[in-house]
Scaffold this motif. Structure first.
Motif, short mmCIF file in Angstrom:
data_model
loop_
_atom_site.label_atom_id
_atom_site.label_comp_id
_atom_site.label_asym_id
_atom_site.label_seq_id
_atom_site.Cartn_x
_atom_site.Cartn_y
_atom_site.Cartn_z
N THR A 107 26.41 -64.75 -3.07
CA THR A 107 26.10 -64.33 -4.43
C THR A 107 24.89 -63.38 -4.43
O THR A 107 23.84 -63.72 -3.87
CB THR A 107 25.77 -65.57 -5.31
OG1 THR A 107 26.85 -66.48 -5.19
CG2 THR A 107 25.56 -65.19 -6.77
N GLN A 108 25.09 -62.22 -5.05
CA GLN A 108 23.98 -61.27 -5.12
C GLN A 108 23.00 -61.71 -6.20
O GLN A 108 23.38 -61.89 -7.35
CB GLN A 108 24.50 -59.86 -5.43
CG GLN A 108 23.38 -58.83 -5.39
CD GLN A 108 23.79 -57.50 -5.97
OE1 GLN A 108 24.93 -57.09 -5.85
NE2 GLN A 108 22.83 -56.82 -6.59
N ILE A 109 21.72 -61.87 -5.79
CA ILE A 109 20.73 -62.36 -6.77
C ILE A 109 19.67 -61.31 -7.11
O ILE A 109 18.75 -61.58 -7.86
CB ILE A 109 20.03 -63.64 -6.25
CG1 ILE A 109 19.35 -63.35 -4.91
CG2 ILE A 109 20.98 -64.80 -6.15
CD1 ILE A 109 18.22 -64.30 -4.62
N GLY A 110 19.79 -60.13 -6.56
CA GLY A 110 18.80 -59.09 -6.90
C GLY A 110 18.98 -57.87 -6.02
O GLY A 110 19.95 -57.78 -5.25
N ARG B 265 31.51 -52.12 4.34
CA ARG B 265 32.23 -53.23 4.98
C ARG B 265 32.44 -54.43 4.03
O ARG B 265 32.96 -55.46 4.47
CB ARG B 265 31.50 -53.69 6.24
CG ARG B 265 31.43 -52.61 7.31
CD ARG B 265 30.81 -53.14 8.58
NE ARG B 265 31.62 -54.20 9.18
CZ ARG B 265 31.15 -55.08 10.05
NH1 ARG B 265 29.87 -55.06 10.40
NH2 ARG B 265 31.94 -56.01 10.54
N VAL B 266 31.98 -54.32 2.79
CA VAL B 266 32.07 -55.49 1.89
C VAL B 266 33.00 -55.19 0.71
O VAL B 266 33.32 -54.04 0.43
CB VAL B 266 30.68 -55.90 1.35
CG1 VAL B 266 29.69 -56.09 2.49
CG2 VAL B 266 30.16 -54.89 0.33
N LYS B 267 33.39 -56.27 0.05
CA LYS B 267 34.16 -56.14 -1.19
C LYS B 267 33.30 -56.75 -2.29
O LYS B 267 32.74 -57.84 -2.12
CB LYS B 267 35.49 -56.89 -1.06
CG LYS B 267 36.55 -56.33 -1.98
CD LYS B 267 37.91 -56.93 -1.65
CE LYS B 267 38.52 -57.41 -2.96
NZ LYS B 267 39.14 -58.69 -2.93
N VAL B 268 33.17 -56.05 -3.41
CA VAL B 268 32.28 -56.52 -4.48
C VAL B 268 33.12 -56.95 -5.68
O VAL B 268 33.98 -56.18 -6.15
CB VAL B 268 31.31 -55.38 -4.90
CG1 VAL B 268 30.38 -55.85 -6.03
CG2 VAL B 268 30.51 -54.89 -3.71
N GLU B 269 32.89 -58.16 -6.12
CA GLU B 269 33.52 -58.63 -7.38
C GLU B 269 32.41 -59.20 -8.24
O GLU B 269 31.98 -60.34 -8.03
CB GLU B 269 34.57 -59.70 -7.08
CG GLU B 269 35.94 -59.11 -6.83
CD GLU B 269 36.98 -60.16 -6.47
OE1 GLU B 269 36.79 -61.35 -6.81
OE2 GLU B 269 37.96 -59.77 -5.82
N ASN B 270 31.94 -58.38 -9.18
CA ASN B 270 30.75 -58.73 -10.00
C ASN B 270 29.60 -59.13 -9.07
O ASN B 270 29.22 -58.35 -8.23
CB ASN B 270 31.09 -59.82 -11.00
CG ASN B 270 32.21 -59.35 -11.92
OD1 ASN B 270 32.20 -58.19 -12.34
ND2 ASN B 270 33.16 -60.21 -12.19
#
Ligand code: AMP
Ligand code: MG
Length: 413
Positions: free
Chosen positions: A81-84, A122-127
């Motif tokens: 989870t991206q937190i910042g 290399r990543v997939k972002v979903e929100n």
């Protein structure tokens, strides 16, 4: 080795003459502080050390996501989870917990608990959920503290000539000024009753003075303050006066002409009165006669009068001497073997520096062609040339197809 014109006089080999010149010289002791912008091309008088680590903090070498390597799943895609966000110049200041990651950009500080950055491609972002590929490499894409330069490490050694990149290196460590060897003060003049200044018309017997213009160019260096003293006639008193006064103000005096033993060649007699000067017949062509020594603390070079001899003796003796005086290390000229596609005339006796035009062929081999007439008065071939073809003293004529050694002029490298 004997001079072919005078079997009584011994010729000094080029290497030996250079050794003698360099052995007698010492680096100019004085230095001055210069700001970085004003230090380009100058020679460091002392080593410079870094007060900081470079980089000063861990930072990302890619745009991507930072997290702790303990979160890596070796077998399957995993989500964090991206937190910042950590921006270059605006670090992320929060705490990174297990299962969390931070958006990060190149040059941004890596958050405290993170040790891995995975590039955004290399990543997939979903929100706020970021999916990482299996088996990401721990420690990837992080520039470590001091990995370029450690705090207290030497940034640049003394005697380094500062190039553009060095200014960048110094600036990267926050250095704003450096101690450099003070500029060398060099005076030069031509001697000869036949010499006429450009702009005047030539009378019979006169020629234009070309040597001072070459010296102007050859001495054009930020480490040198060069002063043109003009033409001094073949007059003992005038020459003595000029040398005496220049010796008081300059580190080096360079004269051209009048250094051989003709009726009008007074330099030798005057210098024997004023200082300690050797008059060498050097086994070099062009440029056999060379005077070298000192008048008090001032170094003296009496170069031959012929313009091509000036170019050759400057390159072989004066330039290495000026380098040493300004603190630079001795450099051996770059030498390349090339196939010669001209006939070169030579008699044994002196090391010749013939003017050549060097080119590299598509297969990588080098070929050199004579640049034309080799008379020591012929500047046109010198101007066409991009290298010296160095023919050792014992060589005689060179035939087409023979291999020779060449020294590219510096601008060619
Ligand atoms: P010197 O060493 O004085 O006997 O000169 C040797 C040759 O070089 C003579 O042909 C001179 O005319 C020529 N020469 C001397 N000084 C210069 C100069 N400053 N520019 C062009 N040619 C020169
Ligand atoms: Mg003369």
């Amino acid at each position: 080795m004997k001079d072919s014109c005078n079997f009584e006089s011994t010729l000094l080999p080029v290497d030996e003459a250079l050794k003698k010149v360099l052995a007698s010289l010492q680096v100019v002791a004085a230095s001055e502080k210069r700001s970085l912008r004003n230090a380009l091309g100058r020679v460091l008088a002392e080593a410079v050390y870094s007060a900081v680590n470079i980089p000063p903090e861990r930072n990302a070498s890619m745009d991507g996501y930072a997290f702790a390597s303990a979160d890596i799943n070796q077998q399957a895609i995993f989500a964090l989870t991206q937190i910042g966000t950590s921006w270059a110049g605006k670090p992320f200041t929060g705490n990174l917990a297990k299962g969390e990651c931070v958006r990060i950009f190149t040059g941004a500080v890596v958050p405290k608990n993170a040790d891995t950055v995975i590039m955004q491609e290399r990543v997939k972002v979903e929100n706020e959920t970021i999916f990482f590929p299996a088996a990401c490499q721990a420690q990837d894409n992080i520039r470590q503290v001091g990995e370029d330069i450690k705090q207290q490490a030497c940034l640049l050694e003394s005697s380094k000539r500062l190039e553009a990149v060095d200014l960048g290196l110094l600036a990267s460590a926050g250095v704003h000024s450096v101690e450099v060897v003070r500029k060398l003060r060099v005076a030069y003049f031509s001697t000869g009753d036949e010499l006429t200044a450009i702009g005047q018309s030539l009378q019979s017997g006169q020629i234009y003075d070309s040597n001072r213009y070459m010296l102007h160019g050859l001495l054009n260096d930020v480490s040198i303050d060069a002063v043109d003293m003009g033409v001094i006639a073949d007059d003992k008193d005038l020459l003595k006066q000029a040398l005496n006064s220049a010796a008081k103000d300059y580190d080096v005096i360079i004269t051209t002409g009048g250094a051989s033993v003709g009726e009008a060649d007074y330099i030798k007699a005057i210098l024997e009165e004023l200082g300690q000067v050797n008059f060498w017949k050097i086994a070099i062509k062009p440029g056999k006669p060379l005077a070298f020594g000192n008048i008090s603390d001032c170094v003296f070079f009496g170069l031959p009068g012929n313009p091509v001899s000036v170019m050759a003796t400057f390159a072989k003796f004066v330039k290495p001497a000026l380098r040493k005086l300004s603190g630079l290390a001795e450099v051996k000229p770059l030498q390349i073997n090339a196939v010669c596609d001209s006939v070169l005339n030579k008699v044994a006796g002196r090391q010749e520096y013939q003017r050549g035009i060097l080119r590299q062929q598509f297969d990588g081999t080098f070929v050199v062609t004579s640049a034309g007439g080799q008379g020591s008065n012929m500047l046109s071939s010198m101007s066409r040339a991009n290298c010296y073809i160095v023919l050792p003293d014992y060589y005689t004529n060179v035939q087409v197809g023979e291999e020779v050694m060449v020294e590219p002029f510096e601008t060619f490298i």
